[in-house]
Design an enzyme around this catalytic site. Sequence first.
Site, short mmCIF file in Angstrom:
data_model
loop_
_atom_site.label_atom_id
_atom_site.label_comp_id
_atom_site.label_asym_id
_atom_site.label_seq_id
_atom_site.Cartn_x
_atom_site.Cartn_y
_atom_site.Cartn_z
CG HIS A 376 -101.77 39.28 -58.23
ND1 HIS A 376 -101.13 39.10 -59.44
CD2 HIS A 376 -102.68 40.24 -58.42
CE1 HIS A 376 -101.64 39.95 -60.32
NE2 HIS A 376 -102.59 40.65 -59.73
CE LYS A 567 -87.83 32.40 -57.89
NZ LYS A 567 -88.96 32.53 -58.79
NE ARG A 568 -89.00 41.71 -52.38
CZ ARG A 568 -89.75 42.71 -51.94
NH1 ARG A 568 -90.38 43.48 -52.79
NH2 ARG A 568 -89.86 42.96 -50.65
CE LYS A 573 -91.35 35.20 -54.11
NZ LYS A 573 -92.04 35.02 -55.40
CB THR A 675 -93.91 36.69 -64.16
OG1 THR A 675 -93.41 37.42 -63.04
CG2 THR A 675 -95.42 36.72 -64.16
CE LYS A 679 -90.91 38.83 -66.52
NZ LYS A 679 -90.93 39.56 -65.23
C1 26Q Z 1 -99.63 44.92 -49.06
C2 26Q Z 1 -99.93 45.66 -47.93
C3 26Q Z 1 -99.06 46.64 -47.48
C4 26Q Z 1 -97.89 46.87 -48.18
C5 26Q Z 1 -97.60 46.14 -49.31
C6 26Q Z 1 -98.47 45.14 -49.75
C7 26Q Z 1 -98.15 44.34 -50.95
C8 26Q Z 1 -97.40 44.85 -52.00
C9 26Q Z 1 -97.09 44.07 -53.09
C10 26Q Z 1 -98.57 43.02 -51.03
C11 26Q Z 1 -98.24 42.24 -52.14
C12 26Q Z 1 -97.49 42.76 -53.17
C13 26Q Z 1 -97.09 41.98 -54.34
C14 26Q Z 1 -97.41 40.72 -54.56
C15 26Q Z 1 -96.90 39.98 -55.72
O1 26Q Z 1 -96.02 40.44 -56.42
N1 26Q Z 1 -97.44 38.78 -56.01
C16 26Q Z 1 -96.98 38.00 -57.13
O2 26Q Z 1 -97.75 38.35 -58.25
C17 26Q Z 1 -97.23 37.75 -59.43
C18 26Q Z 1 -98.05 38.27 -60.60
O3 26Q Z 1 -99.31 37.69 -60.60
C19 26Q Z 1 -97.26 36.24 -59.33
O4 26Q Z 1 -96.62 35.71 -60.46
C20 26Q Z 1 -96.54 35.78 -58.06
O5 26Q Z 1 -96.71 34.37 -57.92
C21 26Q Z 1 -97.10 36.51 -56.86
O6 26Q Z 1 -96.35 36.16 -55.70
#
Ligand code: 26Q
Length: 835
Positions: A376, A567-568, A573, A675, A679
Amino acid sequence: MTAKKKGSLAAASALAELPSLPMDAPSLRTAFRHYFAYNLGRDKYCRSVYYLYLALALTVRDRLIERWKNTRYTHLESKCKHSYYLSLEFLMGRTLGNAMLNLGMTDAASIALHELGVILEELSDAEHDAGLGNGGLGRLAACFLDSCATLQLPVMGYGIRYEYGMFRQRIDDGKQVEEPDHWLREGNPWEVARPEYTQRVCYGGRSEFYQTCDGRTAVRWVDTKDVLAVPYDVPIPGYRNGTVNTLRLWKAAATDEFDLGEFNAGSYPESVAAKNAAENITMVLYPNDASENGKELRLRQQYFLASASLQDVLARWKALHKNGFNDFASMNCFQLNDTHPSCAVPELMRLLMDEHGLGWDQAWEITSETMAYTNHTLLPEALEKWPVHLFRQLLPRILDIIFEINARYLREVAHRWPGDHERLRRMSIIEEGETPQVRMAYLAVAASFSVNGVAELHSRLLTEGLFRDFYELWPKKFNNKTNGATPRRWLALCNPRLSSLITDTIGDKWIADLSEVLRLSDHAGDAALRERWHSVKRQNKERLAALVKSECGITLSPDALFDVQVKRIHEYKRQLLNVLHIIHLYDRIKRGDTADWTNRCVLIGGKAAPGYFMAKLIIKLINNVAKVINEDDEIGDLLKVVFFPNYRVSALEVICPGTDLSEQISTAGKEASGTSNMKFMMNGALTIGTLDGANIEILEEVGEENFFRFGLDSAQVENLRKHYDPSGTINGDPDLARVIQLLKSSYFNMFEPGIFDPLINSITSPRDPWVTVADFRSYVDTQQLVSQSYRDKDRWSQMSILNTAHSGKFSTDRTIAEYNNEIWKLKPVQPHPIA
Ligand code: 26Q
C-alpha cells in the site's frame, strides 16, 4: 464426555433449530419494545437515546445471527476453498445502518419506530464508530469484507480487537489534542465472544532440537511466555443475499500461569503486572507514525494476529481433514494487508514443521502457494523493518526460520545472477549494517505467489522501483488490483436522497452492480434530471452545513462551492498546497480582485500522527488561517475556511454527499491509490487532482472534460528534483510571492512569532520532497477554472451526473472479483435458505 453433557449438547442442537424471525414492521416493533423493556431494563423515564439504539441493534442482531449460522453451516458442508484477509486494521465505522440496509429491513424498522415516536436517524447517530484503523488501508479492509459477503465468497477477516481505537482529535487553540477512544465502554452489541476457540501465542524462550520417535531431528520452542488469544466474532452481512461472513478479532488475555506462577512465589503485585503486560498486547491501535517504528509492542501485536489466526485455521483444517495437509494449499489462501501481518509467513512454516511434523520442503510449498501480499505504499519511511535483535529476543524460533528462508532464497538469486554480490546484498531479507534489520516487504515478496499494488500507476512504480530486482526474478507474481469502495455504505446508505434519484432514473440494480450507473449518462442531458440532481446536492449541503455549524460553530452558505479535502494529514498529501490557494484567494479579496467571484467554503479535516511534528503544524496553520479569514468582516461569504475536527468514517458519510469539489492533490507518484477520491466521485463530486494513484483511472473513466487535472506527473516530479528551484518559482510568480510574503510576515500568527517557520522553510527548500511550490501556478489556474465552471449550475450538474455515472469501476465488488478471479479462485457459495 459425560452422559449428562452429551444429553445437554443434544438438547442444544435441538434448541438451535428456531423458526426464522419476521421482518415486518409490527414484529420489529414488538422485538424492539421487548429488548428495551426486558433485556435493557429501561422504561419511559429513560434519558439516553443510546438504549433505544441498543434495543434496535439487538433486534437487528438476531436477524443477522440466523443468517450467519446458515452461512457457517453451508461453508462447512460444502468443504469449499476459503480465503483469509489478515489485517492489523478494520475501520468498520458504524454497523446498525449498514446491517439494516444489507438485510433489507430499513423501511420496516423506520416505520416500526415512527409509530413509537422514535426517529431512526437519531438512533443511528448514537452508535460509536468502530475506529479500528488509521485510514485508507483499514477502511479498504472493511469495504472488502462487505464486497466478499455480497459476492458470497467464503472469506474470513482476521484482525485485532483493540480496546482503544484510533484516538479522538480535539482542537485546542488551533492545535490537535489526542484523546483515547474507549469505544467498548458502553458494550458492543455487534460482537460474539467465542472463548471456546481460544488460541495460545508464544513469545521469548529459545529453540531446542530433539529427536522424534521416528528418528528425525525436530525443533521445539521452549521456555516461552505465552498469551491467550480470545476470538470475538463480528457478523458481515452481504447485500440482501442471505450470506453473513465473519470477521474474527482477537483479544489478548493472560494464561492461568500468570495467576499461579508468580503469585505462588509470593510476588502478587508482580504477578498482576505481568498479567497486565500480556493483556496490553491488544490495548491500543498504533497510529501510522514513523516515530512509532520499531516499537516492540507493535511487533508483539503483529505476531499475535498472525499466530492466533493461523492456528485457528489449522485447527479447523485438522478437525475436518484427517488425511493431513496434502490439499491445504489448494483449499486456503491468506491475503496479507501490507506487511503488517507478514509474520504469518515464518509462523505458518513453524506451525507446519514444529507442530504438525512436516518437512521444510512441504511446509515451504504450502506457505508459498497460500500467501499473497498487497503493498500500500512506496514511501521508504513507511516500509517496515524490524531489528534482528528484537526478533531474536521476542521470537527466536521465527527468526531462525526467516534466516533459513533467506538463505534458500538467496541461493536462487545467486543461481540466476552468478557472482552478482551487490545484488545479493540488495535483495537480502536481512539488511546488514550497524543494526541488522529484517525487511518485511522482501520477506512477503519472497514467500508470496502474488504481489499486488493498489492502482495501475502504483503497481507499475513498484515493479520499476522498490521491487525491481524481484520483478526481474519472478515477473509473474506481480499484478495490480485497483482499489474501490463499497457502494452500499458509500452511496446507498450515506446518500439516501441521491440513491432514490438514481433508482428513480435507472432502477435499483446499481446497488449490487455499480457498473449499472453508467446508464445515468444517457440521462445527463435531461434538464429535469439535472434540476433534481442539483436539488439533492443542495439538500446534502444543508445537512453538511448543519453538521459544521454544530461541530465548529461556523455558518456555511449552501450557495457557495463546497471544496473539501479530508484525509490523514501528511506532507505528501499536500494540505499545504490547499492552504497556499486559500491564502491566495484571501489576498485577491483583500486586493479587491473579485470580479466574477465564486463563493467558496473550504473544508479540511484529518488526523495527524501524534509524533509527526510537521503534520501537527499544518493543522495549526489551517486553523490559524481559518480564524483570520472567518473573522475578517471584509470577507463575509466570499470565502469560509473550516478545519473539521475528529474526521472519521461517520463524518465522511455526511461530508461526501455534500461535497462539490474533491481535493486529491498529492505529489504525483506518492499516493498509492486513494479511496476517498472514489467515494466523492460516486456521490457526484468533481475532482481537482494530480496524476497520482487512482486519480489517473478516475480521469480515464470520466474523461478530461469532467475532471480538473493539474500539476506535474510522476516522471516530471522525479526529473524536477535535480534542478528544483522554489525561490526562482516564487520570484517569478507575483501571486505566489505575495502568499509566501503573507506567511513570512506572521500575518496568520501575530502573537505566535515564528511558529510556522518550519513549514515555510520546507516548501521553499530545493530539497522539498513534495515539490509543493512547483504545482502552485497550475493548481491556482485550475481552481480558477473550477470557480468559473461552478457558475454554470446546469453544466456543473451535468458533470456531476457524469462523475457518478462513470464511477462503476470503483466498486470494491469489481476489485474483489479481480482478487478472486486472479488470486483466490474461490467459488461463490449460496447459503441454504433460512429454515
Ligand atoms: C506501521 C508501523 C507502525 C505503526 C503503524 C504503521 C502503519 C499503520 C497504518 C503504517 C501504515 C498504515 C496505513 C497505511 C495506509 O492507509 N495506506 C493507504 O492505503 C490505501 C488503501 O490501499 C491507499 O488508498 C492509500 O493511497 C495509502 O496511503
